[in-house]
Motif scaffolding. Structure first.
Motif: not given
Length: 123
Positions: A85-87, A92-94, A99-102
């Protein structure tokens, strides 16, 4: 008891009393009790025969084995989900946040380009 209320039970007893008379009611109750006992004994005998047949054919043991194997597989699946789960959450978070800021800055620029002429006209 079978969805029958107190008033309904009294009414049924009154009808039985009227049909059979007070001297027949104890005999009827005994006969009903014996019948219920025989029915209970018959069902218990059938259950014991079924269990004995299952034991002789090894069905009980196989059912226990199957249940144990299913529970073991479920536990393995749980451990794999919990262990990874942590990996997977980081991946998923990455994927989402990477890409979110761009994307936000590109959307900002698009909005500025579209609203630029509108802002100039309003002044």
């Amino acid at each position: 008891m079978f969805g029958i209320g107190g008033g309904e039970l009294v009414f049924i007893l009154f009808i039985v009393l009227m049909l059979f008379g007070s001297d027949k009611i104890p005999e009827l109750a005994r006969a009903l009790g014996k019948g219920m006992a025989q029915l209970k004994n018959a069902t218990n005998e059938i259950k014991s025969e079924i269990h004995k047949g299952m034991d002789e054919n090894g069905i009980t043991q196989s059912m226990t084995d199957i249940t144990g194997n299913i529970n073991a597989e479920i536990d393995k699946a749980k451990q794999n989900l919990i262990g990874n789960a942590p990996e997977q959450l980081h991946k998923i978070q990455d994927d989402i946040v990477g890409d979110l800021p761009q994307q936000v800055s590109k959307t900002n620029q698009d909005i500025e380009e579209m609203t630029g002429p509108i802002k100039r006209q309003g002044r």
